[in-house]
Design a protein around this motif. Sequence first.
Motif, PDB file in Angstrom:
ATOM      1  N   CYS A 133       9.539   2.426  -1.191  1.00  0.00           N
ATOM      2  CA  CYS A 133       8.421   2.147  -0.269  1.00  0.00           C
ATOM      3  C   CYS A 133       7.856   3.431   0.299  1.00  0.00           C
ATOM      4  CB  CYS A 133       8.897   1.281   0.902  1.00  0.00           C
ATOM      5  SG  CYS A 133       8.701  -0.459   0.601  1.00  0.00           S
ATOM      6  N   GLN A 193       4.078   5.956  -1.879  1.00  0.00           N
ATOM      7  CA  GLN A 193       2.808   6.181  -1.182  1.00  0.00           C
ATOM      8  C   GLN A 193       2.039   7.314  -1.853  1.00  0.00           C
ATOM      9  OE1 GLN A 193       3.340   6.543   3.046  1.00  0.00           O
ATOM     10  NE2 GLN A 193       4.709   4.789   3.093  1.00  0.00           N
ATOM     11  N   TYR A 209      -1.805   7.208  -3.316  1.00  0.00           N
ATOM     12  CA  TYR A 209      -2.836   8.179  -2.940  1.00  0.00           C
ATOM     13  C   TYR A 209      -3.558   8.724  -4.168  1.00  0.00           C
ATOM     14  CZ  TYR A 209      -4.957  12.141  -0.513  1.00  0.00           C
ATOM     15  OH  TYR A 209      -5.853  13.038   0.012  1.00  0.00           O
ATOM     16  N   SER A 264      -0.629   2.835   3.437  1.00  0.00           N
ATOM     17  CA  SER A 264       0.573   3.558   3.842  1.00  0.00           C
ATOM     18  C   SER A 264       1.183   2.947   5.095  1.00  0.00           C
ATOM     19  CB  SER A 264       0.257   5.044   4.025  1.00  0.00           C
ATOM     20  OG  SER A 264       0.272   5.392   5.359  1.00  0.00           O
ATOM     21  N   MET A 315       3.092  -0.041   3.860  1.00  0.00           N
ATOM     22  CA  MET A 315       4.334   0.290   3.161  1.00  0.00           C
ATOM     23  C   MET A 315       5.378   0.853   4.118  1.00  0.00           C
ATOM     24  SD  MET A 315       2.725   1.867  -0.288  1.00  0.00           S
ATOM     25  CE  MET A 315       4.053   1.967  -1.431  1.00  0.00           C
ATOM     26  N   THR A 316       4.942   1.636   5.127  1.00  0.00           N
ATOM     27  CA  THR A 316       5.912   2.187   6.074  1.00  0.00           C
ATOM     28  C   THR A 316       6.557   1.073   6.881  1.00  0.00           C
ATOM     29  OG1 THR A 316       4.478   4.097   6.265  1.00  0.00           O
ATOM     30  CG2 THR A 316       6.239   3.918   7.860  1.00  0.00           C
TER      31      THR A 316
END
Lengths: 342, 359
Positions: A119, A123, A127, A259, A262-263
Amino acid sequence: MPFMPVKFNLQKRVKLAQGLWMIYWLSVIVGILLFSLGIFFKIELRKRSEMMDNNESHLVPNLLILVGLLACGVNAFGGKVCHDSLDPIKFAKWKPMLKPFLLLCCGFNALLLLTALLCFLMQFAVYLTLAEGLKNSIKFYKDTDTPGRCFMKRTLDLTQIEFRCCGNNNFRDWFEVQWISNRYLDMSNDLVKDRVLSNVEGKYLMDSVPFSCCNPGSPRPCIQHHLTNNSAHYDYDHRIEELNIWTRGCREALFSYFSSMMTSIGVLIIATIILESVDMAGLKYLTTALETMEDPENPECESDGWLLEKGVKETFGDLLAKLKTLGKTNQVVEGGDSVSIL
Amino acid sequence: MALLKIKFTQQRRVHLAQGLWLLSWMAVMWGGVIFCLGVYLKTELLRRAEVMDNTEIHVVPNILMMVGLASIGTNWVASRVCQDSLDPTRFPRWKVPLLAWFAVATVLCCLLIAVVALSYALQGSLEESLKVGLRNGIRFYKDTDVPGRCFQKETIDRLQMEFRCCGNNNFKDWFEVQWVSNRYLDFTSKDVKDRIRSNVDNRYLLDGVPFSCCNPTSPRPCLRYHLTDNNAHFNYDYQSEELNLYSRGCRQALTDYYMELMNSTGPGVLSVILIQLSVLLSLRYLQTAVETAMVLEDPEGDSEGYLLEKGVKETIEDLKINALTMLKFGQVDPNAAEGSSEVADAEKDEKDAPPSPAS
């Protein structure tokens, strides 16, 4: 010398079983949450897949869905074992499965750790995919008559409106591509011919942006054409004026959206790992407490519970020795052969 | 002659009480759903309050919220009555409150039917309110420097983008107002001076629309200025071309949205009416069955439950007589006054009579 021993009487055992049962069902709910987050993430990636050239990686959401389902199954089984643990007859049929179950939980925790790591690391991949995909989207904005790309204009317009962004890095990306199709250009007009001849590739370039870059919060009606020409508009200086188009680039906007998603999923997975470890520890205590009862007929007797039968170092030593013997079963024992020959 | 009599054994009474308890809890849940629907509708109306001129339409969500809360309370009381109904010591205290309960439940059902009727009847009022509100919004679009109106532009722009509409009736509404503020107009330019002199009110009118009218699904980059001038754009015919603006007016878009919202609450409201009516009827049967059982010698025996003790006409007559006697409490009874004066005369005669023999 057992690792972290705890003494248990009947009341403590009952409380442990009840508490553990509730924690297992909480873990089932967390598993369902992980599963639905995986599905949500997958849908979001699908929705924006045109912006990413349709080659975004679905590894993380697929793993999340798998992990969510596994969590539900494993924790439901653990809850059932806890429920039956205080009844010796029912517990007896679960006893042989407990050791493989705890090993499975260890493996499951490792899988959760891998997912959390992915995870955070994927990222970067998102990107890079976004950067490439948006560049192509802007290039194909005008191709509303090409099959397979006819909805690129609509998707990009709606994305710019929704995420309040313009272009890839910023609005100047629109100055470098021809975003008006040749169907709508009067090629006999001098202005058009000048612009087309002004660059090597014969593209109709202008210092304008599409309407979806306009910011509704700006007090001035949207200026989207002749952005670098101060004399084209009254009381306008493009260097100092706060432009009434979005200044943020879509790559940054979309990336911060994904992001943050996902964080937060990664943080939730770490919380799940901690919860699963607590489950495992509780189950180990409960099973050892039930096994070490001196008098199985008398439920009131005291017993000991522990995490590991020997200390940490000794357990590791045992594990290594076991692995070595596993390796050695295939080797021929030299001493044995020589004795038989003699 | 009782209305719709049904025989009840003890077991049937118990089953009725249990079934009614479940039904009333379901009705409590549905009451909560109606309350949430009312809250949602009110929130949606308040979100667009800036483009609405009056708040007449708010009566629909207000009634829904009120009825939702009242229905939760009433049906909770019904479930308590069910719990007490099979206990002969606890049931008699509900005798009078039940009459009030029936009245309240009937009023709730009538209110729900009224809500359904109102949501259709107020459509005209909603359209009028939107017409005036949107007209003002479009007129004040340019006033981003006037306190109190500085967010009108953003509101209208976001509204047009979200509901995919343009103007009040259609995009031509923008041709009739000045939507570019004077701060951004160069009054020394010939074009500006011509446009201002072309109308009585000296407004800068143009055949253009704001960017929020642009339709992203159109294949052509948005044309929003010089819309009526065919020569201003290549391969463009104002009359025949499918413009790449939204063709729907915002008043129509918003009315359709709110009507759809209220229509979708229709099935929910109808099912609540049905559930409330069934709770009402079942509770009446339970009440009468338990009351007739309590006066029997054997409380566990069979009893009869009915809706009305006598027929409909007789019950109405009885109610009329009851109402009239209640009204008569305040009046002096002329017959009773005459009777008492006769008695007083008779007493007086008796008093006069004895002294004469004595003398």
